[in-house]
Design a protein around this motif. Structure first.
Motif, mmCIF file in Angstrom:
data_model
loop_
_atom_site.group_PDB
_atom_site.id
_atom_site.type_symbol
_atom_site.label_atom_id
_atom_site.label_comp_id
_atom_site.label_asym_id
_atom_site.label_seq_id
_atom_site.Cartn_x
_atom_site.Cartn_y
_atom_site.Cartn_z
ATOM 1 N N ALA A 1 0.836 -1.205 0.000
ATOM 2 C CA ALA A 1 0.000 0.000 0.000
ATOM 3 C C ALA A 1 0.868 1.251 0.000
ATOM 4 C CB ALA A 1 -0.917 -0.001 1.227
ATOM 5 N N SER A 2 2.059 1.157 0.576
ATOM 6 C CA SER A 2 2.901 2.361 0.651
ATOM 7 C C SER A 2 4.207 2.163 -0.121
ATOM 8 C CB SER A 2 3.209 2.705 2.116
ATOM 9 O OG SER A 2 4.258 1.898 2.576
ATOM 10 N N THR A 3 4.717 3.279 -0.613
ATOM 11 C CA THR A 3 5.986 3.264 -1.335
ATOM 12 C C THR A 3 7.116 2.845 -0.404
ATOM 13 O OG1 THR A 3 5.097 5.128 -2.567
ATOM 14 C CG2 THR A 3 7.418 4.695 -2.843
ATOM 15 N N GLU B 1 7.097 0.797 2.139
ATOM 16 C CA GLU B 1 7.156 -0.666 2.329
ATOM 17 C C GLU B 1 7.769 -1.346 1.110
ATOM 18 O OE1 GLU B 1 3.322 -2.294 4.530
ATOM 19 O OE2 GLU B 1 2.847 -0.624 3.183
ATOM 20 N N ALA C 1 3.518 -1.075 -5.918
ATOM 21 C CA ALA C 1 3.060 -0.159 -4.862
ATOM 22 C C ALA C 1 1.823 0.572 -5.355
ATOM 23 C CB ALA C 1 4.159 0.842 -4.506
ATOM 24 N N ASN C 2 0.805 0.561 -4.537
ATOM 25 C CA ASN C 2 -0.464 1.199 -4.925
ATOM 26 C C ASN C 2 -0.594 2.633 -4.425
ATOM 27 O OD1 ASN C 2 -1.491 -0.931 -6.318
ATOM 28 N ND2 ASN C 2 -2.425 -1.884 -4.521
ATOM 29 N N ASP C 3 0.485 3.185 -3.892
ATOM 30 C CA ASP C 3 0.453 4.531 -3.324
ATOM 31 C C ASP C 3 -0.046 5.538 -4.381
ATOM 32 O OD1 ASP C 3 1.013 6.953 -2.163
ATOM 33 O OD2 ASP C 3 2.900 6.258 -1.285
ATOM 34 N N ALA D 1 0.137 8.655 -4.537
ATOM 35 C CA ALA D 1 1.082 9.754 -4.804
ATOM 36 C C ALA D 1 1.984 9.431 -5.994
ATOM 37 C CB ALA D 1 1.922 10.024 -3.563
ATOM 38 N N ALA E 1 12.120 6.967 -2.707
ATOM 39 C CA ALA E 1 11.257 6.586 -1.598
ATOM 40 C C ALA E 1 12.079 6.764 -0.330
ATOM 41 C CB ALA E 1 10.847 5.132 -1.760
ATOM 42 N N ALA F 1 10.500 7.727 -6.298
ATOM 43 C CA ALA F 1 9.123 8.113 -5.973
ATOM 44 C C ALA F 1 8.591 9.138 -6.967
ATOM 45 C CB ALA F 1 9.063 8.675 -4.557
#
Ligand SMILES: Cc1cc2nc3c(=O)[nH]c(=O)nc-3n(C[C@H](O)[C@H](O)[C@H](O)COP(=O)(O)OP(=O)(O)OC[C@H]3O[C@@H](n4cnc5c(N)ncnc54)[C@H](O)[C@@H]3O)c2cc1C
Length: 267
Positions: free
Chosen positions: A9-11, A13, A50-52, A54, A130, A153
């Motif tokens: 879910a987060s960049t 991770e 990653a599904n972030d 942003a 990231a 990122a």
């Protein structure tokens, strides 16, 4: 060999997973990663996603634009803020590729790819990793094969004033051909003379690159046939163009001044 796919879910991770596993690769749009899987590439066995949200955002901040690393070429083409990059995004593959191909993936795409990266090199690109650390794009390109791999990122670029930014992709098959040579240029002028030019190529070396000999030769020059003469003479100075299925090194050297002239002066 089986491939495992891990989605985060987060960049942050995803970056941690990437740095801790030499056999893992982060996937942007997958145009190259999935081709490698299909071709039986054994150098990795894990794909990280990653599904972030942003990572897919485009933001204007003053005179700069921040582009998430998972922004696709199609998203660039749909963005008014990024209108100056439309000819660049349109030069990447065909529509199906542009729907998937990301900005982040282009930074790591090997020769003969990297058309967008050449443009980013002249747009004063700053890369945010990231975790928040920043890097210049030339540094990222120099180190891009190093371990542990980094996760990009976003990139930050300047918004060019009208007429300053120029881009030309030379290929033998139109409109979707692979690049023989791609040229991006940032040509500001002061008092009728070039001041602070930035010029970059892709497909002319192992990674996209700034062409310092050309930039130096343009300093103080007038932007006309006579004025750009020294820059054209320096078109491949210090460069070892590759030989590949598209063209020989000799051919790339021969045509580089012609295409550089067209980029600088039009035509
Ligand atoms: C048929 C075809 C035509 C093509 N034509 C062109 C073309 O004309 N011009 C051109 O420039 N390219 C072209 N490409 C290459 C490619 O599609 C693009 O360069 C694209 O931008 C790569 O992005 P991607 O998201 O698909 O990369 P992916 O396949 O997802 O990844 C490519 C590499 O980048 C790494 N990576 C991806 N995102 C990140 C990130 N955020 N941080 C760190 N590493 C990352 C991956 O780990 C992998 O090593 C073409 C490819 C194909 C298959």
């Amino acid at each position: 060999m089986s491939i495992s796919v891990k989605t985060f879910a987060s960049t942050a991770e995803a970056a941690t997973a990437l740095s801790g596993d030499r056999a893992a690769r982060f996937m942007g749009g997958g145009t190259l990663i999935m081709r490698a899987v299909n071709e039986g590439d054994q150098s990795f066995n894990t794909i990280l996603l990653a599904n972030d949200p942003a990572l897919t955002e485009i933001q204007a901040q003053g005179d700069r634009l921040i582009i998430g690393s998972r922004v696709t070429m199609a998203q660039i083409l749909a963005s008014r803020d990024l209108e100056f990059l439309h000819p660049v995004a349109r030069a990447v593959g065909g529509p199906a590729i542009r729907n998937m191909a990301t900005v982040g993936g282009n930074l790591f795409a090997e020769h003969p790819y990297g058309d967008l990266t050449a443009a980013l090199l002249v747009l004063d690109c700053q890369v945010t990793l990231a975790g928040g650390q920043t890097s210049t794009l030339p540094d990222l390109l120099r180190d891009r094969t190093r371990e542990p791999r980094v996760l990009v990122a976003s990139v930050s670029i300047v918004r060019p004033q009208s007429g300053i930014f120029k881009f030309r992709k030379v290929s033998r098959v139109k409109p979707k051909g692979v690049s023989l040579m791609t040229i991006a240029a940032w040509i500001p002028q002061s008092g009728g003379r070039v001041s602070g030019a930035r010029v970059a190529y892709s497909s002319m070396g192992p990674t996209p690159m700034r062409v310092q000999a050309v930039e130096q030769a343009l300093e103080g020059a007038t932007l006309d046939e006579t004025g750009v003469g020294n820059a054209l003479s320096a078109a491949t100075s210090g460069i070892e163009p590759p030989t590949d299925a598209i063209a020989s090194s000799w051919y790339r050297r021969e045509v580089a001044p012609v295409h550089l002239k067209r980029t600088l002066l039009g035509g």
